[in-house]
Design a protein around this motif. Structure first.
Motif, PDB file in Angstrom:
ATOM      1  N   ALA A 113       2.372  -4.319  -2.102  1.00  0.00           N
ATOM      2  CA  ALA A 113       2.615  -5.709  -1.708  1.00  0.00           C
ATOM      3  C   ALA A 113       1.380  -6.307  -1.054  1.00  0.00           C
ATOM      4  N   ALA A 114       0.959  -7.466  -1.526  1.00  0.00           N
ATOM      5  CA  ALA A 114      -0.191  -8.151  -0.940  1.00  0.00           C
ATOM      6  C   ALA A 114       0.218  -8.794   0.375  1.00  0.00           C
ATOM      7  N   PRO A 115      -0.441  -8.473   1.479  1.00  0.00           N
ATOM      8  CA  PRO A 115      -0.092  -9.078   2.773  1.00  0.00           C
ATOM      9  C   PRO A 115      -0.391 -10.580   2.788  1.00  0.00           C
ATOM     10  N   ASP A 116       0.367 -11.312   3.578  1.00  0.00           N
ATOM     11  CA  ASP A 116       0.107 -12.746   3.750  1.00  0.00           C
ATOM     12  C   ASP A 116      -1.157 -12.989   4.565  1.00  0.00           C
ATOM     13  N   ASP A 117      -1.437 -12.091   5.491  1.00  0.00           N
ATOM     14  CA  ASP A 117      -2.591 -12.228   6.385  1.00  0.00           C
ATOM     15  C   ASP A 117      -3.886 -11.989   5.607  1.00  0.00           C
ATOM     16  N   PRO A 118      -4.796 -12.982   5.526  1.00  0.00           N
ATOM     17  CA  PRO A 118      -6.062 -12.808   4.786  1.00  0.00           C
ATOM     18  C   PRO A 118      -6.892 -11.630   5.303  1.00  0.00           C
ATOM     19  N   ALA A 119      -6.917 -11.428   6.604  1.00  0.00           N
ATOM     20  CA  ALA A 119      -7.700 -10.328   7.171  1.00  0.00           C
ATOM     21  C   ALA A 119      -7.119  -8.984   6.735  1.00  0.00           C
ATOM     22  N   TRP A 120      -5.796  -8.920   6.679  1.00  0.00           N
ATOM     23  CA  TRP A 120      -5.143  -7.688   6.222  1.00  0.00           C
ATOM     24  C   TRP A 120      -5.456  -7.435   4.753  1.00  0.00           C
ATOM     25  N   ARG A 121      -5.400  -8.491   3.951  1.00  0.00           N
ATOM     26  CA  ARG A 121      -5.714  -8.326   2.527  1.00  0.00           C
ATOM     27  C   ARG A 121      -7.132  -7.808   2.339  1.00  0.00           C
ATOM     28  N   GLU A 122      -8.059  -8.336   3.107  1.00  0.00           N
ATOM     29  CA  GLU A 122      -9.453  -7.900   2.988  1.00  0.00           C
ATOM     30  C   GLU A 122      -9.614  -6.458   3.439  1.00  0.00           C
ATOM     31  N   ALA A 123      -8.965  -6.104   4.541  1.00  0.00           N
ATOM     32  CA  ALA A 123      -9.045  -4.719   5.023  1.00  0.00           C
ATOM     33  C   ALA A 123      -8.415  -3.762   4.019  1.00  0.00           C
ATOM     34  N   ALA A 124      -7.276  -4.154   3.430  1.00  0.00           N
ATOM     35  CA  ALA A 124      -6.601  -3.295   2.453  1.00  0.00           C
ATOM     36  C   ALA A 124      -7.476  -3.073   1.226  1.00  0.00           C
ATOM     37  N   LYS A 125      -8.192  -4.110   0.814  1.00  0.00           N
ATOM     38  CA  LYS A 125      -9.087  -3.971  -0.338  1.00  0.00           C
ATOM     39  C   LYS A 125     -10.142  -2.906  -0.055  1.00  0.00           C
ATOM     40  N   ARG A 126     -10.714  -2.928   1.146  1.00  0.00           N
ATOM     41  CA  ARG A 126     -11.692  -1.923   1.535  1.00  0.00           C
ATOM     42  C   ARG A 126     -11.019  -0.549   1.651  1.00  0.00           C
ATOM     43  N   GLY A 127      -9.804  -0.519   2.200  1.00  0.00           N
ATOM     44  CA  GLY A 127      -9.107   0.746   2.388  1.00  0.00           C
ATOM     45  C   GLY A 127      -8.808   1.460   1.091  1.00  0.00           C
ATOM     46  N   ARG A 128      -8.536   0.693   0.028  1.00  0.00           N
ATOM     47  CA  ARG A 128      -8.274   1.313  -1.279  1.00  0.00           C
ATOM     48  C   ARG A 128      -9.509   2.051  -1.785  1.00  0.00           C
ATOM     49  N   VAL A 129     -10.681   1.498  -1.520  1.00  0.00           N
ATOM     50  CA  VAL A 129     -11.931   2.147  -1.906  1.00  0.00           C
ATOM     51  C   VAL A 129     -12.152   3.404  -1.076  1.00  0.00           C
ATOM     52  N   VAL A 130     -11.878   3.309   0.215  1.00  0.00           N
ATOM     53  CA  VAL A 130     -12.026   4.466   1.106  1.00  0.00           C
ATOM     54  C   VAL A 130     -11.126   5.616   0.640  1.00  0.00           C
ATOM     55  N   PHE A 131      -9.901   5.296   0.253  1.00  0.00           N
ATOM     56  CA  PHE A 131      -8.946   6.299  -0.231  1.00  0.00           C
ATOM     57  C   PHE A 131      -9.547   7.089  -1.393  1.00  0.00           C
ATOM     58  N   ALA A 132     -10.149   6.381  -2.333  1.00  0.00           N
ATOM     59  CA  ALA A 132     -10.758   7.041  -3.492  1.00  0.00           C
ATOM     60  C   ALA A 132     -11.997   7.838  -3.083  1.00  0.00           C
ATOM     61  N   ASP A 133     -12.812   7.257  -2.219  1.00  0.00           N
ATOM     62  CA  ASP A 133     -14.063   7.918  -1.813  1.00  0.00           C
ATOM     63  C   ASP A 133     -13.798   9.223  -1.073  1.00  0.00           C
ATOM     64  N   LEU A 134     -12.700   9.301  -0.348  1.00  0.00           N
ATOM     65  CA  LEU A 134     -12.373  10.520   0.395  1.00  0.00           C
ATOM     66  C   LEU A 134     -11.855  11.642  -0.507  1.00  0.00           C
ATOM     67  N   GLY A 135     -11.573  11.325  -1.762  1.00  0.00           N
ATOM     68  CA  GLY A 135     -11.044  12.332  -2.676  1.00  0.00           C
ATOM     69  C   GLY A 135      -9.545  12.497  -2.579  1.00  0.00           C
ATOM     70  N   CYS A 136      -8.857  11.555  -1.921  1.00  0.00           N
ATOM     71  CA  CYS A 136      -7.396  11.656  -1.776  1.00  0.00           C
ATOM     72  C   CYS A 136      -6.694  11.607  -3.127  1.00  0.00           C
ATOM     73  N   GLU A 137      -7.335  10.961  -4.114  1.00  0.00           N
ATOM     74  CA  GLU A 137      -6.711  10.824  -5.430  1.00  0.00           C
ATOM     75  C   GLU A 137      -6.653  12.142  -6.190  1.00  0.00           C
ATOM     76  N   THR A 138      -7.315  13.171  -5.687  1.00  0.00           N
ATOM     77  CA  THR A 138      -7.217  14.482  -6.329  1.00  0.00           C
ATOM     78  C   THR A 138      -5.767  14.941  -6.400  1.00  0.00           C
ATOM     79  N   CYS A 139      -5.012  14.696  -5.332  1.00  0.00           N
ATOM     80  CA  CYS A 139      -3.592  15.042  -5.304  1.00  0.00           C
ATOM     81  C   CYS A 139      -2.709  13.796  -5.384  1.00  0.00           C
ATOM     82  N   HIS A 140      -3.055  12.783  -4.598  1.00  0.00           N
ATOM     83  CA  HIS A 140      -2.271  11.544  -4.598  1.00  0.00           C
ATOM     84  C   HIS A 140      -2.775  10.648  -5.732  1.00  0.00           C
TER      85      HIS A 140
END
Length: 469
Positions: free
Chosen positions: A290-317
């Motif tokens: 779900a896309a947050p209504d808060d613009p700052a949250w949306r921007e942080a979430a966009k960065r967080g999705r990249v961090v998730f991949a960079d950490l290698g979490c997608e190996t299992c998740h």
């Protein structure tokens, strides 16, 4: 409920009322569903109506008039009548411990997760079928998982089982033809389950198998990954948590009596009612991002999705697994005795999930396969070690799965299912990420070393994974 019953009656699915009951009767199960009529393709409105009847049963607060309670039967998955007389109707540990499925599966709505207060106590159900202590040598305490998207998860598990078994069959064929051992990798939907070595004599060396049982059946349910199907899960839970014995396991066919628990109520719940409960769970819509209504949250979430991949979490998740078919057969193809099987019915039901409104929203790949966005891999992993032991907090193995090995938790719906961890005693996402050890140690260490802004961004993204109801 009345509309659903009327439609089911018109379709010939509902048997006559068990007895003439006034509207205010305290008996919850008022009619029976004819399992023989729940057969062949069921789609669209007919499927929704059957699922609605299943929801009524899922939310039903069973009473002693329905046969709730099991005075002479234990919680064992194999019918066992050795229980001591119970002092109370409800027992928090050995059960029965609830009078409705929705007593635990209710956050944020029916079919959801449960808070710590709704924890279940899981034992092998044999040597520790009766216990009255929190001591972990008798039972493992577990949080309640949500069931949204569960039909898609079971369909993925079935297709992955087919892939793994096809790999084994091919290796055996090649070994017989060549007269030499054949060592192969077993991969299903891109997930690596280790290697097997097929011998010319037809035997198979399983020493290098990883994350799945020796029979190569993916069992996607429970935190240990030991339940094959929604049907098996439902049959077990009805007895353990409610003291309601489904006929397909505790009935005359397997036990020689229609009242196995000796409470004076025979044939407490039939295969038709269990099928409706399966239909409800299988048709629950998948969680969403779900896309947050808060613009700052949306921007942080966009960065967080990249961090998730960079950490290698997608190996299992894994963000998504491909699914070829949305046709959900019930009974399923790999259920065993004690759960209704395909050979027990003339024609299995086929719940066509593709005809449901939410199915149209699922993404597809170039091959036309549905991409199920579960953020999981349906594989068991060692998730704790001596340095980071928090998620290996159980003493008992379960079904021969080691105490520090668990199924990868699907992350979809995460925003609505706190608290976290197998025991449901971790209050924040930050804590549970830091608690990862074993196979996830590298990713967890990477998370701990991140700048605070990146850790915060990852949490911002994880909190967009909503049940969506």
């Amino acid at each position: 409920m009345l509309r659903a019953v009327a439609l089911l009656l018109a379709a010939g699915l509902v048997l006559p009322a068990l007895a003439e009951e006034p509207a205010w009767s305290e008996k919850t199960i008022r009619e029976r569903l004819d399992q023989a009529a729940i057969a062949g393709p069921i789609k669209g409105e007919a499927l929704e109506d059957l699922a609605l009847k299943g929801k009524d049963l899922f939310e039903a607060r069973f009473t002693v008039l329905d046969g709730a309670g099991r005075p002479n039967a234990t919680q064992a998955i194999v019918p066992t009548a050795t229980r001591r007389p119970a002092e109370h109707a409800f027992q928090r540990l050995a059960g029965p411990d609830a009078n409705a499925c929705s007593s635990c599966h209710n956050e944020p709505v029916t079919g959801g997760a449960g808070g710590f207060v709704a924890n279940a106590f899981v034992s092998e159900g044999f040597e520790s079928a009766e216990f009255d202590t929190l001591d972990p040598q008798f039972s493992n305490e577990r949080g309640t998982n949500h069931l949204f998207g569960a039909g898609l998860v079971e369909l993925l598990a079935r297709e992955m089982t087919v892939e793994l078994r096809a790999g084994r069959a091919d290796a055996l064929r090649r070994a017989r033809a060549s007269g030499e051992p054949v060592r192969v990798e077993l991969v299903a939907k891109g997930v690596d389950f280790g290697r097997i070595t097929a011998q010319p004599d037809g035997s198979v060396d399983l020493a290098e198998l990883d994350g799945v049982d020796a029979d190569l059946v993916i069992r996607p349910f429970t935190q240990k990954g030991v339940m094959t199907s929604l049907r098996q899960f439902t049959v077990n839970a009805l007895n353990q948590h409610h003291g309601i014995q489904p006929d397909e396991r505790w009935g005359t066919r397997w036990t020689g009596t229609a009242d196995f628990d000796g409470d004076g109520y025979s044939d407490e719940i039939g295969a038709g009612e269990v099928s409706a409960m399966v239909a409800f769970q299988a048709t629950l819509p998948p969680p969403i991002e779900a896309a947050p209504d808060d613009p700052a949250w949306r921007e942080a979430a966009k960065r967080g999705r990249v961090v998730f991949a960079d950490l290698g979490c997608e190996t299992c998740h894994r963000p998504a697994l491909p699914l070829k078919s949305l046709a959900f057969q019930d009974p399923g193809p790999v259920d065993l005795a004690g759960t209704l099987r395909q050979g027990d019915v003339e024609t299995p039901a086929v719940y066509d999930l593709a005809t449901l409104e939410w199915a149209a929203r699922l993404p597809r790949n170039a091959a036309g396969e549905v991409l199920v966005p579960l953020f999981g891999d349906l594989k068991r992993h060692r998730i704790a070690d001596t340095r980071t032991a928090a998620l290996g907090n159980e003493t008992l193995a379960q079904r021969f799965v080691e105490r520090d090995v668990f199924m990868t938790a699907e992350l979809w719906g995460l925003a609505d299912t706190a608290p976290y961890g197998h025991r449901g005693d971790v209050t924040t996402l930050d804590e549970v990420i830091r608690a990862h050890g074993g196979a996830a140690d590298k990713s967890a260490s990477g998370y701990r070393d991140l700048p605070e802004a990146d850790r915060s961004a990852l949490i911002a993204w994880l909190k967009t994974l909503s049940v969506g109801e």
